[in-house]
Design a protein around this motif. Structure first.
Motif, PDB file in Angstrom:
ATOM      1  N   TRP A 147      34.166  40.312  31.319  1.00  0.00           N
ATOM      2  CA  TRP A 147      34.910  40.004  33.218  1.00  0.00           C
ATOM      3  C   TRP A 147      33.657  39.624  33.685  1.00  0.00           C
ATOM      4  CZ3 TRP A 147      34.270  43.705  36.902  1.00  0.00           C
ATOM      5  CH2 TRP A 147      35.801  43.185  38.019  1.00  0.00           C
TER       6      TRP A 147
ATOM      7  N   ASN B 233      32.618  33.431  38.871  1.00  0.00           N
ATOM      8  CA  ASN B 233      32.920  32.435  39.942  1.00  0.00           C
ATOM      9  C   ASN B 233      32.375  32.691  40.748  1.00  0.00           C
ATOM     10  OD1 ASN B 233      35.401  32.259  38.178  1.00  0.00           O
ATOM     11  ND2 ASN B 233      35.991  33.915  38.349  1.00  0.00           N
ATOM     12  N   ALA B 234      31.507  33.455  41.464  1.00  0.00           N
ATOM     13  CA  ALA B 234      30.829  34.073  42.680  1.00  0.00           C
ATOM     14  C   ALA B 234      29.786  32.845  42.747  1.00  0.00           C
ATOM     15  CB  ALA B 234      30.127  35.320  42.197  1.00  0.00           C
TER      16      ALA B 234
ATOM     17  N   ASP C 200      30.358  30.665  46.116  1.00  0.00           N
ATOM     18  CA  ASP C 200      29.077  30.046  46.963  1.00  0.00           C
ATOM     19  C   ASP C 200      28.945  28.899  47.482  1.00  0.00           C
ATOM     20  OD1 ASP C 200      28.706  32.674  47.521  1.00  0.00           O
ATOM     21  OD2 ASP C 200      26.778  33.201  47.357  1.00  0.00           O
TER      22      ASP C 200
ATOM     23  N   TYR D 291      31.151  27.231  48.791  1.00  0.00           N
ATOM     24  CA  TYR D 291      31.066  27.859  50.870  1.00  0.00           C
ATOM     25  C   TYR D 291      29.639  26.672  51.212  1.00  0.00           C
ATOM     26  CZ  TYR D 291      28.670  30.007  54.338  1.00  0.00           C
ATOM     27  OH  TYR D 291      28.008  30.469  55.579  1.00  0.00           O
ATOM     28  N   TRP D 292      28.141  26.245  50.442  1.00  0.00           N
ATOM     29  CA  TRP D 292      27.234  25.516  50.783  1.00  0.00           C
ATOM     30  C   TRP D 292      27.466  24.051  50.983  1.00  0.00           C
ATOM     31  CZ3 TRP D 292      24.913  27.932  53.839  1.00  0.00           C
ATOM     32  CH2 TRP D 292      23.923  29.853  53.926  1.00  0.00           C
TER      33      TRP D 292
ATOM     34  N   ILE E 115      36.096  46.746  37.356  1.00  0.00           N
ATOM     35  CA  ILE E 115      36.653  47.219  38.448  1.00  0.00           C
ATOM     36  C   ILE E 115      36.779  46.339  39.858  1.00  0.00           C
ATOM     37  CG2 ILE E 115      36.510  49.543  40.530  1.00  0.00           C
ATOM     38  CD1 ILE E 115      35.624  50.873  38.415  1.00  0.00           C
ATOM     39  N   ALA E 116      37.454  46.257  40.420  1.00  0.00           N
ATOM     40  CA  ALA E 116      37.709  45.444  41.771  1.00  0.00           C
ATOM     41  C   ALA E 116      37.634  45.716  43.618  1.00  0.00           C
ATOM     42  CB  ALA E 116      38.345  44.584  41.462  1.00  0.00           C
TER      43      ALA E 116
ATOM     44  N   SER F  43      32.105  47.917  35.828  1.00  0.00           N
ATOM     45  CA  SER F  43      31.834  46.319  35.672  1.00  0.00           C
ATOM     46  C   SER F  43      32.544  46.591  36.665  1.00  0.00           C
ATOM     47  CB  SER F  43      32.018  45.778  34.973  1.00  0.00           C
ATOM     48  OG  SER F  43      31.359  44.925  34.118  1.00  0.00           O
ATOM     49  N   CYS F  44      32.038  45.875  38.122  1.00  0.00           N
ATOM     50  CA  CYS F  44      32.746  46.022  39.221  1.00  0.00           C
ATOM     51  C   CYS F  44      32.501  44.519  40.129  1.00  0.00           C
ATOM     52  CB  CYS F  44      31.666  47.004  40.570  1.00  0.00           C
ATOM     53  SG  CYS F  44      31.898  48.676  40.365  1.00  0.00           S
ATOM     54  N   SER F  45      33.383  44.188  41.304  1.00  0.00           N
ATOM     55  CA  SER F  45      33.249  42.969  41.931  1.00  0.00           C
ATOM     56  C   SER F  45      33.532  43.387  43.481  1.00  0.00           C
ATOM     57  CB  SER F  45      33.938  42.474  41.580  1.00  0.00           C
ATOM     58  OG  SER F  45      35.146  42.080  41.659  1.00  0.00           O
TER      59      SER F  45
ATOM     60  N   HIS G   5      35.148  42.333  47.114  1.00  0.00           N
ATOM     61  CA  HIS G   5      35.984  41.424  47.538  1.00  0.00           C
ATOM     62  C   HIS G   5      36.127  41.137  48.999  1.00  0.00           C
ATOM     63  CE1 HIS G   5      37.383  39.762  43.713  1.00  0.00           C
ATOM     64  NE2 HIS G   5      36.826  40.954  43.705  1.00  0.00           N
TER      65      HIS G   5
ATOM     66  N   ARG H 260      29.352  34.488  56.590  1.00  0.00           N
ATOM     67  CA  ARG H 260      28.648  33.763  56.193  1.00  0.00           C
ATOM     68  C   ARG H 260      29.037  33.876  54.067  1.00  0.00           C
ATOM     69  NH1 ARG H 260      25.020  39.318  57.363  1.00  0.00           N
ATOM     70  NH2 ARG H 260      27.241  40.176  57.456  1.00  0.00           N
ATOM     71  N   ALA H 261      27.983  33.473  53.197  1.00  0.00           N
ATOM     72  CA  ALA H 261      28.499  33.450  51.763  1.00  0.00           C
ATOM     73  C   ALA H 261      28.646  34.269  51.498  1.00  0.00           C
ATOM     74  CB  ALA H 261      27.894  32.156  51.809  1.00  0.00           C
ATOM     75  N   GLY H 262      29.080  34.537  49.945  1.00  0.00           N
ATOM     76  CA  GLY H 262      29.395  35.512  49.253  1.00  0.00           C
ATOM     77  C   GLY H 262      28.239  36.476  48.883  1.00  0.00           C
ATOM     78  N   GLY H 263      26.761  35.112  47.967  1.00  0.00           N
ATOM     79  CA  GLY H 263      25.344  35.628  48.628  1.00  0.00           C
ATOM     80  C   GLY H 263      24.426  35.979  49.090  1.00  0.00           C
ATOM     81  N   GLU H 264      25.403  35.785  50.333  1.00  0.00           N
ATOM     82  CA  GLU H 264      24.572  36.339  51.497  1.00  0.00           C
ATOM     83  C   GLU H 264      24.921  37.496  51.776  1.00  0.00           C
ATOM     84  OE1 GLU H 264      23.336  33.176  54.616  1.00  0.00           O
ATOM     85  OE2 GLU H 264      25.409  33.165  54.073  1.00  0.00           O
TER      86      GLU H 264
ATOM     87  N   PRO I 107      28.975  41.146  41.632  1.00  0.00           N
ATOM     88  CA  PRO I 107      28.775  39.901  42.386  1.00  0.00           C
ATOM     89  C   PRO I 107      30.077  40.596  43.727  1.00  0.00           C
ATOM     90  CG  PRO I 107      30.439  39.634  40.401  1.00  0.00           C
ATOM     91  CD  PRO I 107      29.693  41.000  40.338  1.00  0.00           C
ATOM     92  N   VAL I 108      29.364  39.824  45.011  1.00  0.00           N
ATOM     93  CA  VAL I 108      30.674  39.603  46.234  1.00  0.00           C
ATOM     94  C   VAL I 108      30.709  38.894  46.412  1.00  0.00           C
ATOM     95  CG1 VAL I 108      30.275  39.972  48.817  1.00  0.00           C
ATOM     96  CG2 VAL I 108      28.422  41.220  47.227  1.00  0.00           C
ATOM     97  N   PHE I 109      31.704  38.596  46.905  1.00  0.00           N
ATOM     98  CA  PHE I 109      32.827  37.329  47.329  1.00  0.00           C
ATOM     99  C   PHE I 109      33.443  37.193  48.827  1.00  0.00           C
ATOM    100  CE2 PHE I 109      33.457  37.599  42.887  1.00  0.00           C
ATOM    101  CZ  PHE I 109      33.519  36.998  41.980  1.00  0.00           C
TER     102      PHE I 109
ATOM    103  N   ARG J  77      39.385  33.658  44.102  1.00  0.00           N
ATOM    104  CA  ARG J  77      39.128  34.000  43.079  1.00  0.00           C
ATOM    105  C   ARG J  77      38.814  34.788  42.293  1.00  0.00           C
ATOM    106  NH1 ARG J  77      35.088  29.433  41.915  1.00  0.00           N
ATOM    107  NH2 ARG J  77      34.955  27.880  43.851  1.00  0.00           N
TER     108      ARG J  77
END
Lengths: 93, 718
Positions: A30, A37-38, A42, A45-46, B372-373, B402-404, B406, B416-420, B435-437, B442
């Motif tokens: 997961w 997915n992230a 991204d 997005y770019w 956990i989201a 495990s977390c995400s 959103h 901004r993008a999730g990575g930023e 990770p950040v969405f 998704r």
């Protein structure tokens, strides 16, 4: 010794262990899926941002300048690239 | 037996009229057929042909004719419930044409009009044949019955505004209108494109329109190149007048468009078996035709900029006018500037009718690591609520979950993008792994989905693939807002049946007692490494630190400043350091506005000052807790939210009534009796030391496990 013959408590313990492993594996997958997915989100997005820039009037207006700049930097390479593109197109036909 | 009318306006149409009427008469239908002809002064024997085919004929003066007006007249004269319009040169392709049009009306009760494809006559040019095939393939791939209706959702309306032609197209060269619909929406008296306008008005009135592929007619025009250019000028001028359409153009786009049309012709010709050198000549003709067509369309849709004389010269029909037609209430014109397809509160509108949170049935297994989201609203650096959320995310990660994360950004304030966003969290809040969405597109489900604010409660409620949905309630949010839509909607988030984890027992009690929700609580920790305890030494006796984040109404900053002004009147040597606001703070006393400061600088201020003033009307403030950790005696406002968390006045904090005088009194009590203030500060530090982030993490984890262990529904064994 068959599974049936084993001590019920032992069987339960083994089943618990197996379940824990499965859950841990599922969580790992997961997390991996979320990371992927992230990254893909991204990337989309770019890509979208790049397309927006390329569509903008300012970017289009700047095309001759960028072209001239590239040409000034490497005239031979530019001409060769252009010739190769024409050859490719002809071959494609 | 019901009647169907085939109505044809005629003017010198003898060339095809006999063929057309013979084909109409040959139709196989189970209704009475009426052929209605309105002739506007034919001199070529058209009337005789019409009489021979038993048509009902009405003669009018040529000057009375208009495309829309004459067709309205025909609708009024016709006996049929459905009136089929064709032109004097449109020949039904077979004997099932009329039945197909009538079948179109049977697709739904609200079908107002039906149209069919035009097939080019055998002698038409390849450009016309190819173009007609492509055009009518837009509906049902040209092979299936296609019902068109306006999607009135914001997305549907936005799409309609971008590409209206797909829905509005209607052709009375080969189209039928239901009488009931015409009684509501009639043809307009426009010089041209009356059918496009009717199609548009019918669609915008909410009726359906149908394309039937079997209702084919043979119909095409071929002109010499210049005449084609002029005809396209006329056609596209009308599209601009009626639909507001403007043909896009540009030095790169237009050649590309022409090349695309020629390419389409090439594919069509190849499908007919042409290849090699045989293609050269037809494609040159195509190039000339489409260049002329493009020029006609570009100039035609900008005909308003041309002088009348030029318009007359370019027009095949010799018309020099340009009359934009406004459809009363037409969606293409109405309130364009006020239409917002991205209205930020659409997510609330879509959340009704009310429904409970959607969760998957599960066995109640609650041990082991969880996925956990977290769904969070947009943040700005320094946001206290988000600091708490991200610290809890970190706590869950440290426990092996495990977390995400959103973002739910209804107001589209974040670009901004999730990575930023993730980088910002790691740099300015907490070093998370998750990770950040940047949206919910998704979404993959999780053991637990956590809504963290009232807005996020709406989308989280319906997200799929979750064993449990939890609402992290840090504040009594309906109280944030004046009586308003937002306060109503914040309350609505308490009616969704979430299981809640509230910040402070006080908030958990509200959720339980007032809203009947299942609620646990957690208590925030304080970063004791940053907010180190300092005793009385080194404190400046005249310095008051006041939390003045006036962006946040519930902080009652004006009341705090009023109280401090009263204190200043009594003790003019007092110095007040305000912090926490980006907006600038002024008040009725000399203030030193320090703005938003990083934690280490705040910790210094807390160790230096003698009294801290910090209010929160809707929960117990973390800022107060940080002051308490630093040994700074705190003045808070009386209220259930504070006393439930911190006890009576003087125990951990000094409480003031909600008046300036009482606040000044509380400040003075702490300044005057430093021994008592120091003892209170020591007790406060002990209180804070107990409340670590690990403890908060334990409280949250325990709550989540308890919720999971009592599933709302279990899987069926069947």
């Amino acid at each position: 010794v068959s599974e049936r013959a084993a001590d019920p408590e032992e069987r339960a313990r083994r089943a618990e262990e197996a379940l824990e492993e499965v859950v841990a594996d599922r969580n790992r997958l997961w997390a991996e899926l979320q990371r992927r997915n992230a990254m893909e989100a991204d990337l989309d997005y770019w890509r979208g941002r790049a397309t927006d820039i390329e569509k903008s009037r300012w970017w289009k207006l700047g095309f001759p300048l960028r072209y001239a700049k590239r040409f000034k930097k490497d005239p031979a390479g530019m001409l060769e690239g252009r010739a190769a593109a024409i050859r490719r197109r002809r071959r494609g036909k | 037996v019901s009647v169907v009318t085939v109505a044809i306006p005629v003017l010198n149409g003898a060339r095809y009229l006999d063929e057309v009427l013979s084909a109409v008469r040959a139709q196989r239908i189970d209704r009475e057929l009426e052929i209605l002809i309105v002739d506007s002064g034919s001199t070529d024997g058209s009337l005789e042909i019409a009489r021979r085919h038993g048509a009902v004929i009405h003669e009018i003066d040529k000057r009375e004719f208009s495309h829309g007006g004459t067709r309205n007249r025909m609708m009024a004269l016709a006996r049929g419930d459905h009136v089929v319009f064709i032109t004097q040169d449109a020949t039904p392709a077979d004997d099932g044409w009329l039945a197909a049009l009538l079948e179109g009306f049977e697709q739904a009760d609200d079908v107002a009009a039906v149209f069919g494809p035009h097939e080019a006559r055998p002698d038409a040019s390849h450009m016309i044949k190819s173009e007609m095939e492509r055009h009518f393939a837009s509906w049902g791939h040209g092979r299936e019955i296609h019902v068109q209706r306006l999607d009135t959702s914001p997305e549907g309306l936005a799409e309609y505004r971008r590409f209206p032609g797909q829905l509005t197209f209607f052709s009375d060269v080969n189209g039928a209108v239901a009488r009931w619909a015409w009684e509501r929406v009639q043809y307009r008296e426009v010089p041209y494109a009356e059918d496009q306008l009717l199609g548009r008005e019918l669609i915008e009135a909410g009726f359906a329109k149908v394309f039937h592929p079997d209702a084919r007619v043979l119909h095409s025009h071929d002109y010499p190149p210049v005449a084609f250019f002029r005809r396209y000028f006329d056609e596209f001028r009308s599209l601009r007048e009626v639909l507001g359409f403007r043909q896009p153009w540009g030095p790169r786009q237009t050649p590309r468009d022409v090349r695309g049309l020629v390419g389409a012709d090439k594919r069509w010709l190849q499908a007919q078996g042409l290849g090699g050198r045989d293609l050269v000549r037809p494609l040159l003709v195509s190039g000339r035709h489409h260049a002329g067509r493009m020029a006609g369309s570009i100039i035609g849709t900008r005909a308003n900029r041309l002088p009348r004389a030029v318009r007359r010269l370019l027009s095949l029909e010799g018309r020099d006018s340009f009359t934009p037609h406004e459809v009363p209430g037409g969606l293409l014109e109405r309130g364009e500037a006020n239409f917002d397809p991205n209205w930020p509160w659409e997510f609330v509108r879509r959340s009704y009718p009310r429904r409970e949170v959607a969760v998957e049935p599960h066995t109640g297994k609650s041990d082991g690591p969880m996925t956990i989201a977290w769904v969070v609203p947009p943040w700005s650096v320094g946001s206290g609520g988000h600091t708490t959320i991200f610290r809890l995310v970190r706590q869950m990660e440290r426990r092996g979950h495990s977390c995400s994360i959103h973002l739910f950004d209804a107001e589209r304030s974040e670009s901004r993008a999730g990575g930023e966003l993730r980088d910002e969290i790691r740099e300015h809040f907490v070093d998370i792994d998750a990770p950040v969405f940047r949206d919910l597109s998704r979404w993959e489900g999780a053991d637990v989905a956590i809504a963290t604010e009232w807005r996020t409660a709406f989308p989280v409620r319906d997200l799929p693939g979750c064993r449990e949905k939890v609402y992290l309630v840090q504040d009594d949010e309906p109280q944030f807002y004046a009586t308003s839509s937002r306060s109503i909607w914040a309350e609505e988030s308490y009616r969704m049946g979430y299981r809640c984890v509230a910040y402070t027992p006080w908030m958990a009690d509200i959720l339980r007692e007032k809203w009947g929700l299942e609620a646990r609580y957690f208590e925030c920790g304080t970063d004791l490494d940053v907010y180190e305890f300092a005793g009385e030494e080194g404190r400046r006796r005249d310095l008051i630190a006041v939390y003045a984040r006036r962006e946040t109404e519930r902080r009652a900053v004006e009341l705090a400043l009023a109280g401090l002004a009263t204190a200043f009147e009594r003790r003019p040597n007092l110095r007040v350091a305000a912090f926490g606001s980006n907006l600038g703070v002024t008040g009725p006393l000399p203030l030193e506005d320090r703005g938003v400061r990083p934690p280490r600088e705040l910790a210094e201020l807390y160790r230096e000052a003698s009294v801290g003033v910090v209010f929160s009307l809707t929960t117990h403030s973390l800022v107060a807790q940080e002051m308490m950790a630093s040994g700074l005696p705190v003045v808070e406002l009386e209220g259930d939210n504070v006393t439930r968390a911190l006890g009576e006045s003087g125990q951990l904090v000094e409480l003031a009534e909600r008046t300036p005088d009482s606040i000044a009194d509380a400040v003075e009590r702490l300044l005057d009796d430093r021994e008592r203030a120091a003892a209170m500060a020591a007790r406060a530090r002990s209180f804070v030391e107990e409340r670590t982030w690990e403890r908060a993490g334990d409280q949250l984890e325990t709550a989540l496990r308890e919720f999971l262990s009592t599933p709302r529904s279990v899987p069926s064994l069947l």
